[in-house]
Design a protein around this motif. Structure first.
Motif, PDB file in Angstrom:
ATOM      1  N   ASN A 161       2.336  -9.797   6.292  1.00 45.28           N
ATOM      2  CA  ASN A 161       3.417  -9.248   5.466  1.00 45.28           C
ATOM      3  C   ASN A 161       2.951  -8.129   4.545  1.00 45.28           C
ATOM      4  OD1 ASN A 161       5.212 -11.143   6.595  1.00 45.28           O
ATOM      5  ND2 ASN A 161       4.505 -12.672   5.134  1.00 45.28           N
ATOM      6  N   VAL A 162       2.051  -7.313   5.025  1.00 43.83           N
ATOM      7  CA  VAL A 162       1.593  -6.161   4.246  1.00 43.83           C
ATOM      8  C   VAL A 162       2.568  -5.017   4.498  1.00 43.83           C
ATOM      9  CG1 VAL A 162      -0.268  -4.487   3.916  1.00 43.83           C
ATOM     10  CG2 VAL A 162      -0.804  -6.881   4.314  1.00 43.83           C
ATOM     11  N   CYS A 163       2.921  -4.320   3.434  1.00 43.66           N
ATOM     12  CA  CYS A 163       3.896  -3.234   3.491  1.00 43.66           C
ATOM     13  C   CYS A 163       3.177  -1.907   3.262  1.00 43.66           C
ATOM     14  CB  CYS A 163       4.947  -3.485   2.411  1.00 43.66           C
ATOM     15  SG  CYS A 163       6.304  -2.351   2.447  1.00 43.66           S
ATOM     16  N   TRP A 164       3.412  -0.946   4.145  1.00 45.35           N
ATOM     17  CA  TRP A 164       2.763   0.362   4.081  1.00 45.35           C
ATOM     18  C   TRP A 164       3.829   1.401   3.782  1.00 45.35           C
ATOM     19  CZ3 TRP A 164      -2.417  -0.036   4.415  1.00 45.35           C
ATOM     20  CH2 TRP A 164      -2.928  -1.208   4.968  1.00 45.35           C
ATOM     21  N   LEU A 165       3.762   2.028   2.616  1.00 43.81           N
ATOM     22  CA  LEU A 165       4.799   2.964   2.171  1.00 43.81           C
ATOM     23  C   LEU A 165       4.228   4.344   1.876  1.00 43.81           C
ATOM     24  CD1 LEU A 165       6.550   0.520  -0.311  1.00 43.81           C
ATOM     25  CD2 LEU A 165       7.257   1.061   2.023  1.00 43.81           C
ATOM     26  N   ALA A 166       5.038   5.349   2.163  1.00 45.61           N
ATOM     27  CA  ALA A 166       4.627   6.730   1.929  1.00 45.61           C
ATOM     28  C   ALA A 166       5.529   7.376   0.886  1.00 45.61           C
ATOM     29  CB  ALA A 166       4.705   7.522   3.238  1.00 45.61           C
ATOM     30  N   SER A 167       4.980   8.351   0.171  1.00 46.45           N
ATOM     31  CA  SER A 167       5.793   9.120  -0.773  1.00 46.45           C
ATOM     32  C   SER A 167       6.455  10.294  -0.065  1.00 46.45           C
ATOM     33  CB  SER A 167       4.939   9.620  -1.939  1.00 46.45           C
ATOM     34  OG  SER A 167       3.921  10.482  -1.462  1.00 46.45           O
ATOM     35  N   LEU A 168       5.766  10.880   0.897  1.00 42.12           N
ATOM     36  CA  LEU A 168       6.288  12.026   1.653  1.00 42.12           C
ATOM     37  C   LEU A 168       5.842  11.905   3.104  1.00 42.12           C
ATOM     38  CD1 LEU A 168       5.329  14.869  -0.864  1.00 42.12           C
ATOM     39  CD2 LEU A 168       7.595  13.883  -0.537  1.00 42.12           C
ATOM     40  N   HIS A 169       6.578  12.565   3.980  1.00 32.59           N
ATOM     41  CA  HIS A 169       6.206  12.584   5.399  1.00 32.59           C
ATOM     42  C   HIS A 169       6.620  13.929   5.972  1.00 32.59           C
ATOM     43  CE1 HIS A 169       5.761  11.528   9.577  1.00 32.59           C
ATOM     44  NE2 HIS A 169       5.225  10.396   9.218  1.00 32.59           N
ATOM     45  N   PRO A 170       5.733  14.622   6.690  1.00 32.73           N
ATOM     46  CA  PRO A 170       6.057  15.963   7.169  1.00 32.73           C
ATOM     47  C   PRO A 170       7.199  16.005   8.194  1.00 32.73           C
ATOM     48  CG  PRO A 170       3.971  15.225   8.093  1.00 32.73           C
ATOM     49  CD  PRO A 170       4.395  14.204   7.081  1.00 32.73           C
ATOM     50  N   LYS A 171       7.506  14.885   8.832  1.00 34.07           N
ATOM     51  CA  LYS A 171       8.558  14.865   9.848  1.00 34.07           C
ATOM     52  C   LYS A 171       9.885  14.327   9.311  1.00 34.07           C
ATOM     53  CE  LYS A 171       5.317  14.491  13.621  1.00 34.07           C
ATOM     54  NZ  LYS A 171       4.785  13.686  14.709  1.00 34.07           N
TER      55      LYS A 171
ATOM     56  N   PHE B 166       0.866  -1.168   0.000  1.00 36.65           N
ATOM     57  CA  PHE B 166       0.000   0.000   0.000  1.00 36.65           C
ATOM     58  C   PHE B 166       0.905   1.220   0.000  1.00 36.65           C
ATOM     59  CE2 PHE B 166      -2.682  -3.353   1.424  1.00 36.65           C
ATOM     60  CZ  PHE B 166      -3.951  -3.019   0.977  1.00 36.65           C
ATOM     61  N   PHE B 167       0.713   2.073  -0.991  1.00 33.21           N
ATOM     62  CA  PHE B 167       1.573   3.240  -1.193  1.00 33.21           C
ATOM     63  C   PHE B 167       0.703   4.480  -1.229  1.00 33.21           C
ATOM     64  CE2 PHE B 167       3.909   5.999  -4.277  1.00 33.21           C
ATOM     65  CZ  PHE B 167       5.019   6.249  -3.476  1.00 33.21           C
ATOM     66  N   GLU B 168       0.875   5.355  -0.249  1.00 28.77           N
ATOM     67  CA  GLU B 168       0.083   6.584  -0.211  1.00 28.77           C
ATOM     68  C   GLU B 168       0.871   7.720  -0.842  1.00 28.77           C
ATOM     69  OE1 GLU B 168      -2.445   9.507   2.756  1.00 28.77           O
ATOM     70  OE2 GLU B 168      -1.611   7.662   3.559  1.00 28.77           O
ATOM     71  N   ILE B 169       0.286   8.315  -1.872  1.00 27.90           N
ATOM     72  CA  ILE B 169       0.903   9.452  -2.544  1.00 27.90           C
ATOM     73  C   ILE B 169       0.255  10.708  -1.970  1.00 27.90           C
ATOM     74  CG2 ILE B 169       1.248  10.618  -4.752  1.00 27.90           C
ATOM     75  CD1 ILE B 169       1.015   7.817  -6.050  1.00 27.90           C
ATOM     76  N   GLY B 170       1.053  11.494  -1.293  1.00 26.95           N
ATOM     77  CA  GLY B 170       0.526  12.704  -0.688  1.00 26.95           C
ATOM     78  C   GLY B 170       1.518  13.288   0.296  1.00 26.95           C
ATOM     79  N   ALA B 171       1.177  14.437   0.833  1.00 25.20           N
ATOM     80  CA  ALA B 171       2.087  15.160   1.724  1.00 25.20           C
ATOM     81  C   ALA B 171       2.195  14.527   3.108  1.00 25.20           C
ATOM     82  CB  ALA B 171       1.630  16.606   1.861  1.00 25.20           C
ATOM     83  N   LYS B 172       1.195  13.746   3.487  1.00 22.06           N
ATOM     84  CA  LYS B 172       1.146  13.176   4.824  1.00 22.06           C
ATOM     85  C   LYS B 172       0.527  11.781   4.755  1.00 22.06           C
ATOM     86  CE  LYS B 172      -1.214  16.029   7.495  1.00 22.06           C
ATOM     87  NZ  LYS B 172      -1.786  16.814   8.598  1.00 22.06           N
ATOM     88  N   PRO B 173       1.168  10.779   5.326  1.00 23.90           N
ATOM     89  CA  PRO B 173       0.613   9.417   5.247  1.00 23.90           C
ATOM     90  C   PRO B 173      -0.521   9.174   6.241  1.00 23.90           C
ATOM     91  CG  PRO B 173       2.704   9.369   6.388  1.00 23.90           C
ATOM     92  CD  PRO B 173       2.488  10.788   5.942  1.00 23.90           C
ATOM     93  N   THR B 174      -1.611   9.889   6.093  1.00 20.13           N
ATOM     94  CA  THR B 174      -2.761   9.780   6.989  1.00 20.13           C
ATOM     95  C   THR B 174      -3.508   8.464   6.787  1.00 20.13           C
ATOM     96  OG1 THR B 174      -2.999  12.169   6.861  1.00 20.13           O
ATOM     97  CG2 THR B 174      -4.883  10.942   7.698  1.00 20.13           C
ATOM     98  N   LEU B 175      -3.780   8.130   5.533  1.00 20.98           N
ATOM     99  CA  LEU B 175      -4.583   6.936   5.253  1.00 20.98           C
ATOM    100  C   LEU B 175      -3.824   5.646   5.533  1.00 20.98           C
ATOM    101  CD1 LEU B 175      -6.366   8.145   2.011  1.00 20.98           C
ATOM    102  CD2 LEU B 175      -7.257   8.101   4.341  1.00 20.98           C
ATOM    103  N   LEU B 176      -2.503   5.671   5.458  1.00 24.42           N
ATOM    104  CA  LEU B 176      -1.722   4.471   5.760  1.00 24.42           C
ATOM    105  C   LEU B 176      -1.976   4.011   7.186  1.00 24.42           C
ATOM    106  CD1 LEU B 176       1.789   5.060   4.139  1.00 24.42           C
ATOM    107  CD2 LEU B 176      -0.083   3.652   3.303  1.00 24.42           C
ATOM    108  N   ASN B 177      -1.994   4.948   8.113  1.00 24.23           N
ATOM    109  CA  ASN B 177      -2.218   4.585   9.507  1.00 24.23           C
ATOM    110  C   ASN B 177      -3.612   4.005   9.723  1.00 24.23           C
ATOM    111  OD1 ASN B 177       0.361   5.402  10.287  1.00 24.23           O
ATOM    112  ND2 ASN B 177      -0.304   7.521  10.463  1.00 24.23           N
ATOM    113  N   ILE B 178      -4.598   4.566   9.047  1.00 24.67           N
ATOM    114  CA  ILE B 178      -5.956   4.034   9.149  1.00 24.67           C
ATOM    115  C   ILE B 178      -6.007   2.644   8.503  1.00 24.67           C
ATOM    116  CG2 ILE B 178      -8.380   4.386   8.523  1.00 24.67           C
ATOM    117  CD1 ILE B 178      -7.760   7.429   8.561  1.00 24.67           C
ATOM    118  N   GLY B 179      -5.350   2.499   7.352  1.00 21.53           N
ATOM    119  CA  GLY B 179      -5.300   1.199   6.679  1.00 21.53           C
ATOM    120  C   GLY B 179      -4.655   0.131   7.536  1.00 21.53           C
ATOM    121  N   LYS B 180      -3.572   0.478   8.212  1.00 21.88           N
ATOM    122  CA  LYS B 180      -2.899  -0.474   9.115  1.00 21.88           C
ATOM    123  C   LYS B 180      -3.861  -0.956  10.193  1.00 21.88           C
ATOM    124  CE  LYS B 180       1.701   1.550   8.810  1.00 21.88           C
ATOM    125  NZ  LYS B 180       2.755   2.254   9.555  1.00 21.88           N
ATOM    126  N   THR B 181      -4.632  -0.038  10.733  1.00 22.70           N
ATOM    127  CA  THR B 181      -5.599  -0.384  11.781  1.00 22.70           C
ATOM    128  C   THR B 181      -6.645  -1.354  11.244  1.00 22.70           C
ATOM    129  OG1 THR B 181      -5.275   1.784  12.785  1.00 22.70           O
ATOM    130  CG2 THR B 181      -7.233   0.583  13.448  1.00 22.70           C
TER     131      THR B 181
END
Length: 177
Positions: A106-116, A81-96
């Motif tokens: 073995n699901v992988c949660w990846l972000a394109s950008l992260h504010p921190k 799961f790859f979230e394209i955006g400024a903040k990986p908000t949906l990844l955290n919800i998806g993980k839950t």
């Protein structure tokens, strides 16, 4: 899950703007998807109906079926799961969603950008994760805009007995024998 948002998206409170939105949406030329898309309006795979103004009006007003969409993807054995955006908000919800369903491993949660994090760090960590999972990365294409390719000309073994030095006038090494 309730989210802090600037407007009451995906609720009946959006009703007053729907007519104006529909007028604009009807001016857009839509195309049927060329890949499978899972809709957060239905929580299922969607086809031609996504290419209509009615779908997008429905999307503004109706409840988001994010959990159902994630479960649909997990049922289809999606592991990345790859979230394209400024903040990986949906990844955290998806993980839950996945943690609560116990359906996927073995699901992988990846972000394109992260504010921190620095943008390059986030992108390189994501690329590294994909590479570690045996996905093919076109490193030449990735690196083509940066003058680092000259390192490929260095000898690959120490007994070649050739010296390479950088000079102040060049970023490429000079070969001296």
């Amino acid at each position: 899950q309730t989210l802090k948002v600037s407007h009451p998206f995906h609720s009946p409170m959006m009703e007053p703007m729907l007519k104006a939105f529909e007028t604009i949406a009807k001016q857009i030329k839509y195309s049927s998807p060329k890949i499978k898309i899972v809709s957060t309006v239905t929580g299922t795979v969607i086809t031609e109906e996504i290419a209509t103004p009615e779908y997008w009006c429905h999307q503004i007003r109706e409840t988001v079926r994010f959990s159902q969409a994630i479960e649909c993807l997990i049922d289809k054995d999606i592991k990345i799961f790859f979230e394209i955006g400024a903040k990986p908000t949906l990844l955290n919800i998806g993980k839950t969603v996945v943690e609560n369903s116990n359906k996927a491993q073995n699901v992988c949660w990846l972000a394109s950008l992260h504010p921190k994090q620095e943008n390059w760090r986030t992108m390189l960590l994501t690329l590294g994760e994909l590479y570690a999972k045996k996905y093919v990365i076109d490193w030449e294409e990735f690196d083509k805009d940066y003058p680092r390719n000259y390192l490929n000309n260095l000898p690959t073994y120490p007994f070649q007995r050739e010296k390479y030095w950088f000079t102040s006038s060049s970023t490429k090494p000079n070969k001296n024998k």
